[in-house]
Every structure is written in structure tokens, then in C-alpha cells.
Design a protein around this motif. Structure first.
Motif, PDB file in Angstrom:
ATOM      1  N   LEU A   1      27.797   8.093 -16.099  1.00 18.47           N
ATOM      2  CA  LEU A   1      27.921   6.674 -15.763  1.00 18.47           C
ATOM      3  C   LEU A   1      27.648   6.446 -14.287  1.00 18.47           C
ATOM      4  O   LEU A   1      27.740   7.374 -13.482  1.00 18.47           O
ATOM      5  N   GLY A   2      27.342   5.195 -13.944  1.00 20.40           N
ATOM      6  CA  GLY A   2      27.031   4.883 -12.555  1.00 20.40           C
ATOM      7  C   GLY A   2      27.843   3.706 -12.031  1.00 20.40           C
ATOM      8  O   GLY A   2      28.382   2.908 -12.796  1.00 20.40           O
ATOM      9  N   ALA A   3      27.902   3.602 -10.689  1.00 24.05           N
ATOM     10  CA  ALA A   3      28.542   2.447 -10.041  1.00 24.05           C
ATOM     11  C   ALA A   3      27.923   2.271  -8.660  1.00 24.05           C
ATOM     12  O   ALA A   3      27.323   3.211  -8.106  1.00 24.05           O
ATOM     13  N   GLY A   4      28.072   1.067  -8.117  1.00 24.59           N
ATOM     14  CA  GLY A   4      27.475   0.752  -6.821  1.00 24.59           C
ATOM     15  C   GLY A   4      28.389   1.132  -5.666  1.00 24.59           C
ATOM     16  O   GLY A   4      29.619   1.025  -5.790  1.00 24.59           O
ATOM     17  N   VAL A   5      27.800   1.518  -4.546  1.00 26.87           N
ATOM     18  CA  VAL A   5      28.632   1.785  -3.362  1.00 26.87           C
ATOM     19  C   VAL A   5      29.310   0.489  -2.903  1.00 26.87           C
ATOM     20  O   VAL A   5      30.402   0.512  -2.336  1.00 26.87           O
ATOM     21  N   TRP A   6      28.655  -0.676  -3.196  1.00 20.99           N
ATOM     22  CA  TRP A   6      29.246  -1.945  -2.788  1.00 20.99           C
ATOM     23  C   TRP A   6      30.489  -2.291  -3.622  1.00 20.99           C
ATOM     24  O   TRP A   6      31.254  -3.165  -3.256  1.00 20.99           O
ATOM     25  N   ASN A   7      30.667  -1.594  -4.747  1.00 26.92           N
ATOM     26  CA  ASN A   7      31.846  -1.845  -5.581  1.00 26.92           C
ATOM     27  C   ASN A   7      33.146  -1.452  -4.859  1.00 26.92           C
ATOM     28  O   ASN A   7      34.231  -1.880  -5.247  1.00 26.92           O
ATOM     29  N   LEU A   8      33.012  -0.591  -3.829  1.00 23.92           N
ATOM     30  CA  LEU A   8      34.200  -0.100  -3.117  1.00 23.92           C
ATOM     31  C   LEU A   8      34.316  -0.797  -1.764  1.00 23.92           C
ATOM     32  O   LEU A   8      34.430  -0.153  -0.721  1.00 23.92           O
ATOM     33  N   GLY A   9      34.290  -2.109  -1.780  1.00 20.54           N
ATOM     34  CA  GLY A   9      34.297  -2.883  -0.538  1.00 20.54           C
ATOM     35  C   GLY A   9      35.694  -3.065   0.033  1.00 20.54           C
ATOM     36  O   GLY A   9      36.696  -2.651  -0.563  1.00 20.54           O
TER      37      GLY A   9
ATOM     38  N   VAL B   1      27.680  -0.715 -30.186  1.00 19.76           N
ATOM     39  CA  VAL B   1      27.045  -0.435 -31.484  1.00 19.76           C
ATOM     40  C   VAL B   1      25.538  -0.688 -31.363  1.00 19.76           C
ATOM     41  O   VAL B   1      24.711   0.129 -31.776  1.00 19.76           O
ATOM     42  N   VAL B   2      25.197  -1.813 -30.753  1.00 25.06           N
ATOM     43  CA  VAL B   2      23.780  -2.176 -30.599  1.00 25.06           C
ATOM     44  C   VAL B   2      23.051  -1.151 -29.721  1.00 25.06           C
ATOM     45  O   VAL B   2      21.946  -0.710 -30.044  1.00 25.06           O
ATOM     46  N   LEU B   3      23.671  -0.754 -28.616  1.00 24.56           N
ATOM     47  CA  LEU B   3      23.015   0.227 -27.724  1.00 24.56           C
ATOM     48  C   LEU B   3      22.850   1.578 -28.418  1.00 24.56           C
ATOM     49  O   LEU B   3      21.822   2.245 -28.282  1.00 24.56           O
ATOM     50  N   GLN B   4      23.868   1.972 -29.188  1.00 25.76           N
ATOM     51  CA  GLN B   4      23.762   3.245 -29.912  1.00 25.76           C
ATOM     52  C   GLN B   4      22.637   3.185 -30.927  1.00 25.76           C
ATOM     53  O   GLN B   4      21.809   4.099 -31.019  1.00 25.76           O
ATOM     54  N   ASP B   5      22.585   2.109 -31.695  1.00 24.92           N
ATOM     55  CA  ASP B   5      21.576   2.016 -32.753  1.00 24.92           C
ATOM     56  C   ASP B   5      20.165   1.900 -32.182  1.00 24.92           C
ATOM     57  O   ASP B   5      19.198   2.303 -32.818  1.00 24.92           O
ATOM     58  N   ALA B   6      20.064   1.339 -30.977  1.00 28.13           N
ATOM     59  CA  ALA B   6      18.744   1.215 -30.348  1.00 28.13           C
ATOM     60  C   ALA B   6      18.322   2.534 -29.690  1.00 28.13           C
ATOM     61  O   ALA B   6      17.200   2.662 -29.217  1.00 28.13           O
ATOM     62  N   GLY B   7      19.242   3.499 -29.612  1.00 31.32           N
ATOM     63  CA  GLY B   7      18.931   4.754 -28.927  1.00 31.32           C
ATOM     64  C   GLY B   7      18.656   4.525 -27.451  1.00 31.32           C
ATOM     65  O   GLY B   7      17.781   5.165 -26.861  1.00 31.32           O
ATOM     66  N   TYR B   8      19.421   3.607 -26.833  1.00 29.34           N
ATOM     67  CA  TYR B   8      19.233   3.284 -25.401  1.00 29.34           C
ATOM     68  C   TYR B   8      19.310   4.558 -24.551  1.00 29.34           C
ATOM     69  O   TYR B   8      20.306   5.277 -24.612  1.00 29.34           O
ATOM     70  N   GLU B   9      18.253   4.807 -23.779  1.00 31.34           N
ATOM     71  CA  GLU B   9      18.143   6.093 -23.077  1.00 31.34           C
ATOM     72  C   GLU B   9      18.431   6.007 -21.588  1.00 31.34           C
ATOM     73  O   GLU B   9      18.535   7.025 -20.918  1.00 31.34           O
ATOM     74  N   ASN B  10      18.506   4.798 -21.053  1.00 29.83           N
ATOM     75  CA  ASN B  10      18.656   4.678 -19.598  1.00 29.83           C
ATOM     76  C   ASN B  10      20.128   4.714 -19.196  1.00 29.83           C
ATOM     77  O   ASN B  10      21.002   4.919 -20.020  1.00 29.83           O
ATOM     78  N   ILE B  11      20.348   4.470 -17.903  1.00 28.34           N
ATOM     79  CA  ILE B  11      21.700   4.631 -17.350  1.00 28.34           C
ATOM     80  C   ILE B  11      22.590   3.440 -17.688  1.00 28.34           C
ATOM     81  O   ILE B  11      22.143   2.295 -17.657  1.00 28.34           O
ATOM     82  N   LEU B  12      23.837   3.718 -17.981  1.00 24.04           N
ATOM     83  CA  LEU B  12      24.854   2.667 -18.098  1.00 24.04           C
ATOM     84  C   LEU B  12      25.611   2.649 -16.773  1.00 24.04           C
ATOM     85  O   LEU B  12      26.204   3.660 -16.376  1.00 24.04           O
ATOM     86  N   ALA B  13      25.559   1.504 -16.095  1.00 28.00           N
ATOM     87  CA  ALA B  13      26.210   1.434 -14.782  1.00 28.00           C
ATOM     88  C   ALA B  13      27.189   0.259 -14.748  1.00 28.00           C
ATOM     89  O   ALA B  13      27.019  -0.719 -15.479  1.00 28.00           O
ATOM     90  N   PHE B  14      28.173   0.382 -13.893  1.00 20.49           N
ATOM     91  CA  PHE B  14      29.135  -0.706 -13.700  1.00 20.49           C
ATOM     92  C   PHE B  14      28.774  -1.491 -12.452  1.00 20.49           C
ATOM     93  O   PHE B  14      28.320  -0.928 -11.458  1.00 20.49           O
ATOM     94  N   ASP B  15      28.982  -2.811 -12.531  1.00 23.90           N
ATOM     95  CA  ASP B  15      28.948  -3.631 -11.320  1.00 23.90           C
ATOM     96  C   ASP B  15      30.286  -4.345 -11.270  1.00 23.90           C
ATOM     97  O   ASP B  15      30.453  -5.427 -11.827  1.00 23.90           O
ATOM     98  N   ILE B  16      31.232  -3.699 -10.657  1.00 23.09           N
ATOM     99  CA  ILE B  16      32.614  -4.162 -10.648  1.00 23.09           C
ATOM    100  C   ILE B  16      33.063  -4.217  -9.192  1.00 23.09           C
ATOM    101  O   ILE B  16      32.468  -3.585  -8.336  1.00 23.09           O
ATOM    102  N   LYS B  17      34.121  -4.979  -8.953  1.00 22.74           N
ATOM    103  CA  LYS B  17      34.512  -5.166  -7.561  1.00 22.74           C
ATOM    104  C   LYS B  17      35.964  -4.753  -7.398  1.00 22.74           C
ATOM    105  O   LYS B  17      36.844  -5.353  -8.037  1.00 22.74           O
ATOM    106  N   ALA B  18      36.201  -3.764  -6.563  1.00 20.67           N
ATOM    107  CA  ALA B  18      37.591  -3.348  -6.320  1.00 20.67           C
ATOM    108  C   ALA B  18      38.360  -4.567  -5.819  1.00 20.67           C
ATOM    109  O   ALA B  18      38.021  -5.135  -4.784  1.00 20.67           O
ATOM    110  N   PRO B  19      39.391  -5.020  -6.542  1.00 15.83           N
ATOM    111  CA  PRO B  19      40.101  -6.246  -6.174  1.00 15.83           C
ATOM    112  C   PRO B  19      40.780  -6.119  -4.815  1.00 15.83           C
ATOM    113  O   PRO B  19      41.221  -5.041  -4.438  1.00 15.83           O
TER     114      PRO B  19
END
Ligand code: GLC
Ligand code: MN
Length: 346
Positions: free
Chosen positions: A16-24, A271-289
Motif C-alpha cells: 500500500l502507499g501514502a503521501g508524505v503530505w499526509n503526515l503534515g 469486490v469490483v477491483l478484485q474482479d477487474a484484476g486491478y494491477e496498479n497501486i492502492l494508495a491512501f490520501d488521508i490527512k493526519a488530524p
């Protein structure tokens, strides 16, 4: 060192991935920082420690002068650069947009930054460069000519695509990230549909290099269903990257933990991503509160990742034959109930 989060049976790239900006530092439009800002490269070990495989960064966070150091640091940590992106929104010079600015000199600067970002991405080993629409848009009507602005986007992305292909062949792909508003009152490329339309207007020989980076919360801010947005990207063969998070209704951008507000829809998304065989990265764009203490800054990443892994496992256990049967029996409510059982049941 914590082990990385992995998704059983995921096709293609795992981790999994996340942004460096998520840790602001916790600034918001109403108040200053609540934590001391952590130097960007020191955020890499925090991401690794939180179980990430990939990090993501803007050019203003890891400028060309820091690219070598970032690469070395990431290698030591076993982290990979999942995505790199030019910031067309932080510098005041881009206050009225970059590619759609009315000022030719600013459009040229945007293009130069975009090209540099493509080269930096290559050095960092990222195969995806994201363009978030940022300040491309307007607050007051008639301050830009909409048709002209669209033409500028087409011309700009054609030039960026040409440059990427000349310099890096097909190893760097470009993913456009839509958002309907914030920071502008109205943003061009507001939705996945608009991005797909723009791609269809690019030079046909370059279109294969362009795709979408949909963000679940951005669809929600637009009042749209993110599952359908993602399905549309899949249908077009354009789901190059994805930003996962949650959003508590149609309001300012919250970047809440993935799995927090709409777990049933998130289950269906997986379910949709699994059935599509999604091959790329799953990343989060979340913000440390800003309410989280410095020592807990990575909580939001671990919570999102754990929610994702749990939901992913539940999604694997969803019986596709049951879904098919309920569709054939025209039992739409029962299908919703079946998903509820998969999520909440024993
Ligand atoms: C900004 C946006 C985010 C986007 C990122 C990359 O941080 O808030 O949604 O993914 O830039 O361009
Ligand atoms: Mn995003």
C-alpha cells in the motif's frame, strides 16, 4: 520494523502507499500547526514503520535537488516511490491556475514544472505522475473563457505527453486526478467523466499514456458515487492509480481514514477491483488530524491500512454466484442485505 501490509491474491503490484503530505503539522484554514513539521525525508521512515510499501510526493516536497537523497533514503527503508506529482497549487504564482492560467508566462512555467516532474519521477523510480486539478478553475464567472481553458488543457497535456514519451517511452504514465471544488469554487476536470472526456480529446497517439487517479472522497464531495466513478475508469481501461480515503458528506475535503464512513460501499469497491484484476497501486490520501499527538501521527495510515486489509479479505469471501443469482431474481434489496451479511454478519 513493522511488516508491510499486503492484500491476499491481489493482481499485479501489492503493498500500500501514502503521501508524505499526509503526515503534515496539522494546519487548517482556521489555525496554525498543532505539531512541529517533520522534515520530508524523515517522513519516509514513518511511512515504512506504518507498513507502507510506497510513498508519494509533490515536487515542492522532494524538489530536484533532493531527489537523489530521497531515492537513497527510500532504498535503505525498502520503500518505493509509487507516484510523483507537480504542485500547481502551492506556489502563489499559480494562484489562478497553471495550465489554464490566462497568463502565457505562467502556463509556460507550469509546463516546465510538469516536464521536470516527469524526469524526477523517472529518477525516483515512480511509474506514475499524477496531475491533480488543484487551482485549475475559477471563483468568478467570466474570469476565464471556459472553452479556451479546455483548449489550454488539451494543448498542455499533449505537450507533457509528448515529452514523457520522447524521454521515457511508456515507462511513465500520467494520471489526472479530478476534484469538483476546493481550493477553487469551481474546478476544471471536476469529475472522472470530465477527465475521460479530456483524454478523448488528446492526440490519439498519446492517449494510451493518460489515465485517471480517482479519489473516493473527491467523488463524494461532488455528490457522486465513487464506486461508479471507479467502474467508469475500469471500463475505459484508465484506472492508472487510486486514492482511497473517506468523506463525511458533501462538505470541505476531509481526507478521513479509508473504511471509516461507508464500509459497505468500500466493500463493494474492493469486490469490483478484485474482479477487474486491478494491477496498479492502492494508495491512501488521508490527512493526519490536527488533534492527533505527534507520536501518533501515523495512526491514520495504520487505521486505513488495517480497515483495507479486513475489507479486502471480506470482499474475497463475497460469493459472486449469490450476487449473480440475486441480480437474476431481481432482488435488489436482498442483494444489499447480502453485502450487509458479508460485512456485519458472523
Ligand atoms: C494534493 C491533493 C491530493 C492530490 C495530491 C497530488 O495534495 O489534495 O488530492 O492527490 O495533491 O497531486
Ligand atoms: Mn488525492
Amino acid at each position: 520494523m513493522k511488516t508491510t501490509f499486503n492484500l491476499p491474491q491481489k493482481a499485479g503490484r501489492n503493498g500500500l502507499g501514502a503521501g508524505v503530505w499526509n503526515l503534515g503539522p496539522g494546519t487548517d484554514p482556521f489555525g496554525g500547526p498543532t505539531r512541529e513539521a517533520i522534515p520530508i525525508l524523515d517522513r519516509l521512515p514513518i511511512l515504512a514503520q506504518a507498513g507502507m510499501t510506497y510513498y508519494e510526493a509533490h515536487d515542492v516536497e522532494i524538489p530536484a535537488s533532493q531527489v537523489g537523497a530521497a531515492r537513497k533514503r527510500a532504498e535503505e527503508l525498502g520503500l518505493q516511490c509509487g507516484m510523483y506529482t507537480p504542485s500547481f497549487f502551492a506556489d502563489p504564482i499559480f494562484k489562478d491556475g497553471a495550465m489554464t492560467s490566462n497568463d502565457l508566462a505562467i502556463r509556460k512555467l507550469g509546463l516546465k514544472n510538469a516536464m521536470e516532474a516527469i524526469d524526477n519521477a523517472a529518477v525516483l523510480g515512480a511509474s506514475t505522475v499524477v496531475f491533480w486539478n488543484g487551482r485549475e478553475g475559477f471563483d468568478f464567472v467570466l474570469t476565464k473563457n471556459g472553452q479556451e481553458a479546455f483548449k489550454r488543457l488539451v494543448e498542455g497535456f499533449n505537450l507533457v505527453g509528448q515529452y514523457a514519451r520522447e524521454r521515457h517511452g511508456t515507462s511513465i504514465r500520467i494520471a489526472l486526478e479530478p476534484k469538483p471544488n476546493e481550493p477553487r469554487a469551481n474546478m476544471y476536470l471536476a469529475t472522472v467523466g470530465e477527465v475521460l472526456y479530456l483524454i478523448s480529446r488528446l492526440d490519439p497517439s498519446l492517449q494510451a499514456l493518460f489515465g485517471v487517479n480517482p479519489e473516493t472522497a473527491h467523488s463524494r464531495i461532488a455528490g457522486l458515487d465513487y464506486l461508479w466513478d471507479v467502474e467508469m475508469c475500469l471500463e475505459a481501461g484508465k484506472l492508472f492509480h487510486i486514492h482511497l480515503n473517506s468523506q463525511d458528506g458533501q462538505r470541505y475535503d476531509q481526507d478521513l481514514p479509508f473504511g471509516y464512513t461507508e464500509p459497505l460501499k468500500d466493500l463493494a469497491l474492493l469486490v469490483v477491483l478484485q474482479d477487474a484484476g486491478y494491477e496498479n497501486i492502492l494508495a491512501f490520501d488521508i490527512k493526519a488530524p490536527r488533534t492527533d499527538e505527534p507520536k501518533n501521527i501515523a495512526d491514520i495510515i495504520e487505521v486505513s491500512a488495517q480497515n483495507l486489509v479486513w475489507l479486502w479479505e471480506r470482499a474475497l469471501a463475497v460469493d459472486r454466484a449469490v450476487i449473480q443469482q440475486l441480480r437474476e431474481e431481481k432482488r435488489n434489496t436482498a442483494l444489499a442485505g447480502y453485502l450487509g451479511k458479508c460485512l456485519y454478519g458472523r
